[in-house]
Design a protein around this motif. Structure first.
Motif, PDB file in Angstrom:
ATOM      1  N   GLY A   1       0.827  -1.197   0.000  1.00 36.07           N
ATOM      2  CA  GLY A   1       0.000   0.000   0.000  1.00 36.07           C
ATOM      3  C   GLY A   1       0.860   1.243   0.000  1.00 36.07           C
ATOM      4  O   GLY A   1       2.007   1.219   0.449  1.00 36.07           O
TER       5      GLY A   1
ATOM      6  N   TYR B   1      -4.203   0.315  -1.658  1.00 32.94           N
ATOM      7  CA  TYR B   1      -3.650  -1.005  -1.363  1.00 32.94           C
ATOM      8  C   TYR B   1      -3.955  -1.930  -2.530  1.00 32.94           C
ATOM      9  O   TYR B   1      -5.086  -1.978  -3.013  1.00 32.94           O
ATOM     10  CB  TYR B   1      -4.274  -1.569  -0.081  1.00 32.94           C
TER      11      TYR B   1
ATOM     12  N   TRP C   1       1.004   3.612   5.679  1.00 34.25           N
ATOM     13  CA  TRP C   1       0.874   2.183   5.414  1.00 34.25           C
ATOM     14  C   TRP C   1       1.832   1.384   6.296  1.00 34.25           C
ATOM     15  O   TRP C   1       3.009   1.699   6.417  1.00 34.25           O
ATOM     16  CB  TRP C   1       1.156   1.899   3.940  1.00 34.25           C
TER      17      TRP C   1
ATOM     18  N   LYS D   1      -0.206  -5.002   7.363  1.00 36.62           N
ATOM     19  CA  LYS D   1      -1.198  -4.729   6.305  1.00 36.62           C
ATOM     20  C   LYS D   1      -2.326  -3.864   6.845  1.00 36.62           C
ATOM     21  O   LYS D   1      -3.516  -4.187   6.712  1.00 36.62           O
ATOM     22  CB  LYS D   1      -1.746  -6.036   5.709  1.00 36.62           C
TER      23      LYS D   1
ATOM     24  N   THR E   1      -7.393  -2.904   5.393  1.00 31.04           N
ATOM     25  CA  THR E   1      -7.258  -2.512   3.992  1.00 31.04           C
ATOM     26  C   THR E   1      -8.573  -2.075   3.357  1.00 31.04           C
ATOM     27  O   THR E   1      -8.573  -1.466   2.291  1.00 31.04           O
ATOM     28  CB  THR E   1      -6.660  -3.660   3.158  1.00 31.04           C
TER      29      THR E   1
END
Length: 529
Positions: free
Chosen positions: A453, A466, A489, A494, A507
């Motif tokens: 991302g 992302y 990010w 994640k 995300t």
């Protein structure tokens, strides 16, 4: 949401398929890999005005709820995800009679009596954890240990001397160690006895069972979006659901919602942990800490006959550092200290550093009467979360606590914490302004690597983009819904992490951890090129 719930084979007590305990990120902790989620969701009666609503089902929330329920209160726990979802599921689970804020630092920032009270509250916390394990016969790998703190340099020796002597002054047992299981050469070491360790998710699962057996209600996947206060009770709203309670406890690690003074008196940090297998059997039979800044810490945990070296360190402010680099540095450092065969697990967790060194436990500043909070645990969530449960349950049941003045969230210390508050808030302002400029401009989303991302300018829009492992693009407005900072990010977990007050999003933009309550806005960028 992706990468949050991890399924394991097995069955629950009722024969249903077992599901491992989810956490607020991509990486799975050792605790998740070895604990099974129990299904104890209760039935809420919307016509009942409960005594206390506890928001959050980590060690703070569940311990508080159990203490209140045992005293005869009717309690409800509302958890936005599942119990242990936040920091409790990512701790290294050290139980200490000393804290990251040393007693010497408390003496300097407050006074000697405050340091003594701090030590007494911690001792009471350790005693409560041990009593819970014994009373409820909890299968949570609880084990008493010695803790060794060692110094490698002259400067660290001086700091260790302060730690040692101030511990003695407040009545904490400590000795100069003749020999310490330090993984590197050292100049001096101190040993603290009657420290402990446990499996945090097994521990809170055991407490949760006791709570529900007493009639307590646990509501999972119930994110409290707002609270409306009436004359005699509060109404907490989660979608169409309403929960009425005379008192509310925010056991959410930082109070959620609008801007609160505590958001400016606590700085969010990420801490990094690995569980490693060793080539030899040189697993430390103790809790081991160095005096570096940030410091490293080691211990051993055995699960199903397999020993794991648990190592932690290389912390940095949330949304500021490079998480993958922190893991790399931690692994490399551990390999210099031990004969590492392989890395079984790696994960990170969030904690909040209080401006003046002590946690904030009690009435939430600016809120209606009967609304409480607990935050600012530094790296000592297991002991200070339990301290919080003791203080909050006393305030609710008795109207007072021995420690209410010491930990009062509304305390004003002209000296203690003032410069730290100024520094952290200057950093917040800098991120608020600076992160809006100099963003990379891309012509095509194809420039973003798969599984990664970035915050970019694309088609004249500032976006959080992302690209998932299948190449699908997930575009979001990068402005945090709490105080409008720009998220960053986190390529290891994640997640999108806010560098100002520590809110984190998955995300899809869904809130993982507060203080934000609202999700990031999804953006349709049209045909992808």
């Amino acid at each position: 949401m992706e990468n949050i719930i991890n399924k394991n084979p097995g069955e629950n007590n009722d024969g249903s398929q077992a599901v491992s305990i989810g956490r607020d990120g991509h990486n799975e902790s050792l605790w998740q890999k070895s604990a099974v989620k129990e299904n104890w969701n209760g039935a809420l009666d919307p016509s009942v005005i409960y005594d206390t609503l506890i928001v959050g089902a980590g060690i703070t929330g569940i311990t508080t709820a159990l203490l209140l329920q045992k005293a005869g209160h009717k309690c409800v726990i509302a958890e936005a995800h599942n119990p242990g979802y936040g920091t409790t599921g990512g701790t290294t689970a050290h139980i200490n009679t000393f804290a990251d804020t040393t007693f010497a630092e408390v003496e300097k920032a407050f006074d000697k009596q405050a340091a003594k009270q701090f030590a007494e509250s911690i001792a009471e916390s350790v005693a409560l954890i041990a009593a819970n394990v014994r009373t409820y016969n909890l299968d949570c790998d609880f084990r008493w240990q010695n803790a060794y703190v060692y110094a490698e340099t002259d400067k660290e020796v001086d700091e260790l001397k302060d730690l040692f002597e101030s511990a003695l002054r407040v009545g904490v047992t400590a000795e100069i160690a003749d020999h310490a299981p330090a993984p590197v050469p050292y100049q001096k070491a101190v040993v603290f006895d009657k420290q402990a360790q446990f499996h945090p998710l097994k521990y809170i699962t055991g407490l949760q069972k006791q709570f529900t057996d007493l009639g307590g209600i646990v509501l999972e996947n119930t994110r409290i979006e707002e609270i409306e206060s009436q004359d005699d009770f509060h109404i907490a709203k989660s979608g169409e659901r309403q929960i009425k309670a005379k008192a509310v406890v925010y056991a959410t690690h930082i109070p959620p919602g609008g801007v609160n003074v505590l958001h400016f008196r606590n700085a969010p940090y990420r801490s990094y942990v690995i569980a490693a297998l060793l080539n030899d059997d040189n697993y430390p039979d103790a809790l081991v800490y160095d005096m570096q800044d940030p410091y490293h810490y080691f211990r051993t945990h055995e699960i199903d006959g397999q020993k794991y070296l648990i190592a932690g360190g290389h912390d940095h402010k949330t949304g500021h550092g490079d998480p993958q680099q922190s893991f790399t540095d931690l692994i490399n450092y551990t390999k210099r200290c031990y004969e590492v065969k392989s890395i079984h697990s790696q994960w990170s967790a969030q904690y909040y550093v209080p401006a003046d060194g002590l946690p904030y436990i009690g009435h939430l500043p600016g809120a209606s009467n009967g609304i409480y909070t607990a935050t600012g645990f530094n790296g000592n969530g297991m002991i200070l979360g339990t301290v919080s449960a003791i203080v909050l349950s006393d305030l609710i049941l008795k109207g007072q606590s021995t420690y209410e003045s010491l930990f009062n969230p509304g305390r004003v210390k002209p000296i203690a914490g003032f410069m730290e508050t100024i520094k952290e808030n200057a950093d917040v302002i800098g991120r608020f302004i600076g992160d809006r400029f100099g963003l990379e401009e891309i012509e095509s989303v194809s420039e973003i690597p798969v599984g990664s991302g970035e915050i970019v300018t694309y088609k004249d829009q500032k976006l959080a983009i992302y690209k998932d492992p299948h190449g699908k693009i997930h575009a979001l407005n990068p402005v945090c819904t709490h105080t409008k900072c720009i998220v960053n990010w986190n390529n290891s977990e994640k997640t999108w992490d806010c560098p100002c007050h520590g809110a984190r999003f998955d995300t899809e933009g869904v809130v993982l951890t507060g203080p934000a309550r609202a999700d990031l806005e999804k953006v349709n960028i049209g045909p992808q090129a």
